[in-house]
Design a protein around this motif. Sequence first.
Motif, PDB file in Angstrom:
ATOM      1  N   ASP A 154      -8.548  -1.228  -1.505  1.00 28.71           N
ATOM      2  CA  ASP A 154      -8.333  -2.430  -0.717  1.00 28.71           C
ATOM      3  C   ASP A 154      -6.844  -2.615  -0.473  1.00 28.71           C
ATOM      4  OD1 ASP A 154     -11.102  -3.296  -0.642  1.00 28.71           O
ATOM      5  OD2 ASP A 154     -10.870  -3.824  -2.754  1.00 28.71           O
ATOM      6  N   SER A 155      -6.530  -3.401   0.549  1.00 29.02           N
ATOM      7  CA  SER A 155      -5.122  -3.662   0.836  1.00 29.02           C
ATOM      8  C   SER A 155      -4.486  -4.536  -0.236  1.00 29.02           C
ATOM      9  CB  SER A 155      -4.973  -4.323   2.212  1.00 29.02           C
ATOM     10  OG  SER A 155      -5.655  -5.565   2.254  1.00 29.02           O
ATOM     11  N   ASP A 191      -7.742  -6.343   4.991  1.00 24.47           N
ATOM     12  CA  ASP A 191      -9.121  -5.861   4.982  1.00 24.47           C
ATOM     13  C   ASP A 191     -10.030  -6.764   5.807  1.00 24.47           C
ATOM     14  OD1 ASP A 191      -8.613  -3.697   3.160  1.00 24.47           O
ATOM     15  OD2 ASP A 191      -8.506  -5.189   1.563  1.00 24.47           O
ATOM     16  N   MET A 219       0.836  -1.200   0.000  1.00 21.53           N
ATOM     17  CA  MET A 219       0.000   0.000   0.000  1.00 21.53           C
ATOM     18  C   MET A 219       0.876   1.257   0.000  1.00 21.53           C
ATOM     19  SD  MET A 219      -3.402  -0.599   2.349  1.00 21.53           S
ATOM     20  CE  MET A 219      -2.674  -1.520   3.699  1.00 21.53           C
ATOM     21  N   LYS A 221      -5.922   3.160   4.401  1.00 20.47           N
ATOM     22  CA  LYS A 221      -6.229   3.057   2.970  1.00 20.47           C
ATOM     23  C   LYS A 221      -6.569   4.421   2.390  1.00 20.47           C
ATOM     24  CE  LYS A 221      -9.327  -0.201   3.393  1.00 20.47           C
ATOM     25  NZ  LYS A 221     -10.339  -1.236   3.032  1.00 20.47           N
ATOM     26  N   GLU A 246      -7.575   0.731   9.802  1.00 19.51           N
ATOM     27  CA  GLU A 246      -7.159   0.306   8.466  1.00 19.51           C
ATOM     28  C   GLU A 246      -7.826   1.148   7.388  1.00 19.51           C
ATOM     29  OE1 GLU A 246      -6.872  -2.803   5.012  1.00 19.51           O
ATOM     30  OE2 GLU A 246      -8.699  -2.343   6.118  1.00 19.51           O
TER      31      GLU A 246
END
Length: 273
Positions: free
Chosen positions: A234-235, A247, A63, A227, A223
């Motif tokens: 999404d991760s 996620d 990410m 993001k 999380e």
Amino acid sequence: MTEGPYPTPVPPDPGQWGDLWVRVASGAAMAAVGVFGIILGGVWFQMLAVFVTAVMVWELWMMIRPDAPTPGMLMAAMVASVLSGQFTTEGGLFLAMFFIVPAIGAAALKHERLTFFGFALGIQIAGWGLVMFRSDYGFTWLLWLVLVVIVTDIFGYFAGRTFGGPKFWPKISPKKTWSGTTAGWVGAGLVGLGFMTFTNAGPSIVVISMALSFASQMGDIAESALKRRMKVKDSSTLIPGHGGLFDRFDALLGASIFMLFTALVLDVPGVAF
């Protein structure tokens, strides 16, 4: 070639429940693997926890640095190696090992160093905590923790999609509503009530379950904030309907860290931990 007189058909809008069956199928598969690992315990659950933890740290790296997959894989391999050693190491070295991957990863980055350090450290501690929770307190209580997280998610999903209403934290997680958040607490309280009925836990388990539910929601929120900061949806794309392992297990990470704090720091009467 000219186009015909009729417009190109537009696919129907899947609506608010469009992702339900994909989520259910993926969730059922993950639940089956997870429950099987919890039942087996020992080295089998350790290996499952190590694998999931390592993948989440890889997703965290990707990410932040999607253009550099190789260092991300090296980080995952190091996490697997380090975390495996946590189950046989004690003393000062035991605590220091948690900082190896976060420190090396942060040093290798040019930006978001504190972000990687904090999340990587938290992921490792949470993964280790789940294994210790299974080892020290047994199958029943790890099952309780996992059920609280799952029921919180299920109640929150259906209540949020059904009732909607004011957003819980719109700047970070636009889809989460107060109706879904509150429903998650109610569902967790029901889980606690069930365990109070069928185990030797006292009434405090209901309150602890609801607090654990909130901790799991904060793991999800954390999380989501990550993001949004990294500008990703999404991760990863490992799990259909769920994104990545990060996620799916972000809430469990929050719950694990909360229970580590509760078990190690606080003396909660009426709860057979």
